[in-house]
Design a protein around this motif. Structure first.
Motif, PDB file in Angstrom:
ATOM      1  N   UNK A  76      40.925  40.469  39.271  1.00  0.00           N
ATOM      2  CA  UNK A  76      40.279  41.586  39.979  1.00  0.00           C
ATOM      3  C   UNK A  76      39.579  41.006  41.207  1.00  0.00           C
ATOM      4  N   UNK A  77      39.917  41.519  42.364  1.00  0.00           N
ATOM      5  CA  UNK A  77      39.426  40.920  43.597  1.00  0.00           C
ATOM      6  C   UNK A  77      38.555  41.872  44.412  1.00  0.00           C
ATOM      7  N   UNK A  78      38.840  43.161  44.332  1.00  0.00           N
ATOM      8  CA  UNK A  78      38.123  44.141  45.149  1.00  0.00           C
ATOM      9  C   UNK A  78      36.640  44.194  44.799  1.00  0.00           C
ATOM     10  N   UNK A  79      36.295  44.176  43.524  1.00  0.00           N
ATOM     11  CA  UNK A  79      34.899  44.339  43.114  1.00  0.00           C
ATOM     12  C   UNK A  79      34.029  43.188  43.630  1.00  0.00           C
ATOM     13  N   UNK A  80      34.573  41.961  43.615  1.00  0.00           N
ATOM     14  CA  UNK A  80      33.815  40.822  44.125  1.00  0.00           C
ATOM     15  C   UNK A  80      33.634  40.920  45.635  1.00  0.00           C
ATOM     16  N   UNK A  81      34.661  41.395  46.321  1.00  0.00           N
ATOM     17  CA  UNK A  81      34.561  41.566  47.767  1.00  0.00           C
ATOM     18  C   UNK A  81      33.501  42.613  48.120  1.00  0.00           C
ATOM     19  N   UNK A  82      33.501  43.735  47.411  1.00  0.00           N
ATOM     20  CA  UNK A  82      32.508  44.789  47.665  1.00  0.00           C
ATOM     21  C   UNK A  82      31.092  44.265  47.423  1.00  0.00           C
ATOM     22  N   UNK A  83      30.900  43.532  46.328  1.00  0.00           N
ATOM     23  CA  UNK A  83      29.582  42.979  46.011  1.00  0.00           C
ATOM     24  C   UNK A  83      29.108  42.029  47.110  1.00  0.00           C
ATOM     25  N   UNK A  84      30.001  41.184  47.571  1.00  0.00           N
ATOM     26  CA  UNK A  84      29.636  40.227  48.613  1.00  0.00           C
ATOM     27  C   UNK A  84      29.242  40.889  49.917  1.00  0.00           C
ATOM     28  N   UNK A 191      42.950  49.219  47.978  1.00  0.00           N
ATOM     29  CA  UNK A 191      43.506  49.156  46.623  1.00  0.00           C
ATOM     30  C   UNK A 191      43.454  47.714  46.122  1.00  0.00           C
ATOM     31  N   UNK A 192      43.007  47.534  44.876  1.00  0.00           N
ATOM     32  CA  UNK A 192      42.996  46.184  44.301  1.00  0.00           C
ATOM     33  C   UNK A 192      44.429  45.730  44.038  1.00  0.00           C
ATOM     34  N   UNK A 193      44.663  44.428  44.078  1.00  0.00           N
ATOM     35  CA  UNK A 193      45.984  43.859  43.837  1.00  0.00           C
ATOM     36  C   UNK A 193      45.883  42.796  42.753  1.00  0.00           C
ATOM     37  N   UNK A 194      46.889  42.774  41.874  1.00  0.00           N
ATOM     38  CA  UNK A 194      46.935  41.789  40.801  1.00  0.00           C
ATOM     39  C   UNK A 194      48.153  40.889  40.957  1.00  0.00           C
ATOM     40  N   UNK A 195      47.999  39.618  40.498  1.00  0.00           N
ATOM     41  CA  UNK A 195      49.141  38.710  40.517  1.00  0.00           C
ATOM     42  C   UNK A 195      49.905  38.854  39.199  1.00  0.00           C
ATOM     43  N   UNK A 196      50.909  38.016  39.001  1.00  0.00           N
ATOM     44  CA  UNK A 196      51.756  38.114  37.809  1.00  0.00           C
ATOM     45  C   UNK A 196      51.358  37.115  36.723  1.00  0.00           C
ATOM     46  N   UNK A 197      50.132  36.582  36.816  1.00  0.00           N
ATOM     47  CA  UNK A 197      49.697  35.550  35.876  1.00  0.00           C
ATOM     48  C   UNK A 197      48.443  36.015  35.134  1.00  0.00           C
ATOM     49  N   UNK A 198      48.465  37.247  34.666  1.00  0.00           N
ATOM     50  CA  UNK A 198      47.249  37.843  34.094  1.00  0.00           C
ATOM     51  C   UNK A 198      46.922  37.323  32.690  1.00  0.00           C
ATOM     52  N   UNK A 199      47.850  36.625  32.052  1.00  0.00           N
ATOM     53  CA  UNK A 199      47.617  36.175  30.684  1.00  0.00           C
ATOM     54  C   UNK A 199      47.362  34.667  30.629  1.00  0.00           C
ATOM     55  N   UNK A 200      46.610  34.265  29.620  1.00  0.00           N
ATOM     56  CA  UNK A 200      46.382  32.848  29.311  1.00  0.00           C
ATOM     57  C   UNK A 200      45.730  32.064  30.447  1.00  0.00           C
ATOM     58  N   UNK A 201      44.874  32.701  31.231  1.00  0.00           N
ATOM     59  CA  UNK A 201      44.179  31.988  32.299  1.00  0.00           C
ATOM     60  C   UNK A 201      42.929  31.299  31.756  1.00  0.00           C
ATOM     61  N   UNK A 202      42.621  30.146  32.337  1.00  0.00           N
ATOM     62  CA  UNK A 202      41.390  29.436  32.018  1.00  0.00           C
ATOM     63  C   UNK A 202      40.463  29.497  33.213  1.00  0.00           C
ATOM     64  N   UNK A 203      39.160  29.671  32.931  1.00  0.00           N
ATOM     65  CA  UNK A 203      38.208  29.760  34.028  1.00  0.00           C
ATOM     66  C   UNK A 203      37.895  28.399  34.630  1.00  0.00           C
ATOM     67  N   UNK A 204      38.107  27.326  33.895  1.00  0.00           N
ATOM     68  CA  UNK A 204      37.742  25.976  34.333  1.00  0.00           C
ATOM     69  C   UNK A 204      38.505  25.602  35.595  1.00  0.00           C
ATOM     70  N   UNK A 205      37.768  25.018  36.565  1.00  0.00           N
ATOM     71  CA  UNK A 205      38.386  24.547  37.803  1.00  0.00           C
ATOM     72  C   UNK A 205      38.904  23.130  37.604  1.00  0.00           C
ATOM     73  N   UNK A 206      40.113  22.856  38.092  1.00  0.00           N
ATOM     74  CA  UNK A 206      40.721  21.535  37.910  1.00  0.00           C
ATOM     75  C   UNK A 206      41.455  21.144  39.186  1.00  0.00           C
ATOM     76  N   UNK A 207      41.099  19.991  39.755  1.00  0.00           N
ATOM     77  CA  UNK A 207      41.757  19.517  40.980  1.00  0.00           C
ATOM     78  C   UNK A 207      43.236  19.188  40.768  1.00  0.00           C
TER      79      UNK A 207
END
Length: 387
Positions: A76-84, A191-207
Motif C-alpha cells: 500500500x503506497x497511497x496512504x503513506x504518501x498522503x500522510x507524508x 488510485x493506489x497500485x499493488x505489485x505482484x509480490x503481495x505474499x510472503x514478504x518480510x519487513x527486514x531490510x537486507x542489502x
C-alpha cells in the motif's frame, strides 16, 4: 494497467504530478526565502544554512528506507504518501510562530520527516502506473510539474514579499501553508497500485537485494551528493551580486524554469538512448557548473545555474528509472528509498563541510571541493555501468 491518459501520461502520473506542483508551489515559496530569513532576520551564520539543509535532508532520506520498505511490505503506497504530504504542509503554518533559527531547524526536520515518508511510495506509484517504454517520460513529466510549482513558488513569493507584504516573511509562510493543503486534496483522484509480490514478504531490510553493480551505483551517488551541495547553499553565491539577498527567489526561479525546459525532452531522450548516457552527462554538467561557480566572475553565475538545472534534469528522475529496471518490483520502493537515503547522508556531510569551507576560506574553495568529489563519483558511476 489503466490506459487512460492525461497530457500523454497515465492519469495516476498526472494527478501525482499535480500533487507535487501544489506542494512545491507552497514549499518553494517558503524555502526560496529561507536563507535570507535565517541570515538576515534570525541572525543565523552561513554554516547553519548548510547544516540545516544537510541534516534535514539526511533525516528525510533515512526515513525513505523505512517508508519504502513499509510500502513494499504492506503493498500500500497511497496512504503513506498522503500522510507524508500532510505532515509537511502543516509545518509551514507553524513557521509563522518562530523567533529563533533553532526553532526553524525543528520545523524543517518535521517537514523532511513528511518528505521521507512520502517520496519512496510516491515514486513507486509512478513506476507501477507507467508503461515500461515510457518510464523516463513519466518520471520527468512528474519532475517537470514538480518544478513548475517550484517556479511559481519563488516568483510569487518574491512579488508578494517585496511589493505586497513589506518583507513580512511570516505572513508569506502563512499564505504558503494554505496552498500546501491543495496538494492533499488532489489525492482524491489518485488510485493506489499493488505489485505482484503481495505474499510472503518480510519487513527486514537486507542489502543482499542489490547485486554488486547496483551497490557500486549507490556508492557513486553517495559520493556525488557529498559534492553536490543543497541548492540553498549553492545560491548563496549570489551574495557577490546582491548582499541583501532580496533577489534570491529570482535565482530560484531561473534554476527551476530551466529545469522545466530541460526535463520533459530529456525524459524522452532517455527512453530512446538509455539511462546510462543521460546520467553520465548529468554528472559531467554538474562538474562544469561547480567549476564555473568557483570563478570570481559575477557574469558567470547565471550560466552556472543553467548548467546546474541541466545536470539535475539529466539525473533526478532517471536515476530512479535505472534502479527500477535493475531490481525486482518486490523491492522497488525499498531500493528507491535506499538510494535517496545514501544521497541524504552525502548531502548532510557535504552541506556541512561545504558551508564550513565557505565560511573559513571562501566560496571558490568550497565549489572546488564539491567539483572534485563529483569527478570521483563519475569514475565510480562508469565502473557501475560496466557489464
Amino acid at each position: 494497467m489503466n490506459k487512460k491518459k492525461i497530457l500523454g501520461v497515465d492519469k495516476n502520473v498526472f494527478y501525482l504530478s499535480l500533487v507535487s506542483l501544489f506542494n512545491d508551489f507552497s514549499s518553494e515559496m517558503v524555502y526560496s526565502v529561507m536563507p535570507a530569513f535565517l541570515t538576515r532576520v534570525l541572525g543565523a551564520p552561513i554554516w547553519f544554512v548548510g547544516f540545516l539543509e544537510g541534516f534535514a535532508e539526511a533525516l528525510n532520506n533515512i526515513l525513505k528506507i523505512f517508508s519504502g520498505r513499509l510500502a513494499d511490505y504492506l503493498n500500500r503506497r497511497k496512504i503513506l504518501a498522503v500522510l507524508g504530504y500532510s505532515i509537511s504542509a502543516s509545518t509551514r503554518f507553524f513557521l509563522y510562530l518562530v523567533n529563533s533559527f533553532w526553532q526553524v531547524l525543528g520545523l524543517r526536520i518535521l517537514d523532511r520527516v513528511g518528505k521521507g515518508l512520502r517520496d519512496a511510495p510516491r515514486d513507486a506509484l509512478i513506476y507501477l502506473s507507467s508503461e515500461k517504454e515510457e518510464l523516463n517520460k513519466s518520471y520527468n513529466f512528474h519532475r517537470a510539474f514538480d518544478t513548475i510549482g517550484a517556479i511559481l513558488g519563488p516568483l510569487v513569493g518574491f512579488i508578494l514579499l517585496n511589493y505586497f507584504l513589506g518583507l513580512n516573511y511570516k505572513l508569506l509562510f502563512l499564505i504558503a501553508s494554505v496552498l500546501g493543503f491543495l496538494a492533499i486534496l488532489t489525492f482524491v483522484f489518485v488510485e493506489d497500485k499493488k505489485d505482484n509480490y503481495s505474499k510472503n514478504k518480510k519487513f527486514i531490510f537486507d542489502l543482499k537485494i542489490f547485486p554488486s553493480n547496483l551497490k557500486l551505483y549507490l556508492f557513486s551517488f553517495f559520493l556525488f551528493s557529498l559534492g553536490y551541495f543543497p541548492l540553498s547553499l549553492i545560491l548563496l553565491r549570489i551574495q557577490t551580486i546582491d548582499s541583501s539577498l532580496k533577489t534570491l527567489p529570482l535565482f530560484y526561479f531561473i534554476f527551476n524554469l530551466f529545469f522545466v525546459i530541460f526535463a520533459f525532452p530529456i525524459g524522452r531522450l532517455a527512453d530512446k538512448y538509455g539511462e546510462k548516457l543521460m546520467l553520465k552527462l548529468g554528472f559531467i554538467f554538474a562538474l562544469l557548473s561547480f567549476l564555473i561557480f568557483s570563478i570570481t566572475n559575477n557574469f558567470l553565475i547565471i550560466p552556472a545555474i543553467i548548467l546546474l538545472s541541466l545536470s539535475l534534469a539529466l539525473i533526478d528522475g532517471i536515476k530512479m528509472v535505472y534502479l527500477g529496471k535493475n531490481i525486482s518490483q518486490e523491492y522497488l520502493a525499498t531500493a528507491q528509498g535506499t538510494l535517496n537515503s545514501l544521497y541524504g547522508f552525502g548531502q548532510l556531510f557535504g552541506g556541512l563541510i561545504g558551508g564550513l569551507i565557505w565560511t573559513k576560506l571562501n566560496f571558490t574553495y568550497a565549489f572546488l571541493y564539491g567539483g572534485f568529489l563529483i569527478l570521483i563519483s563519475l569514475i565510480f558511476l562508469n565502473l557501475a555501468f560496466r557489464d
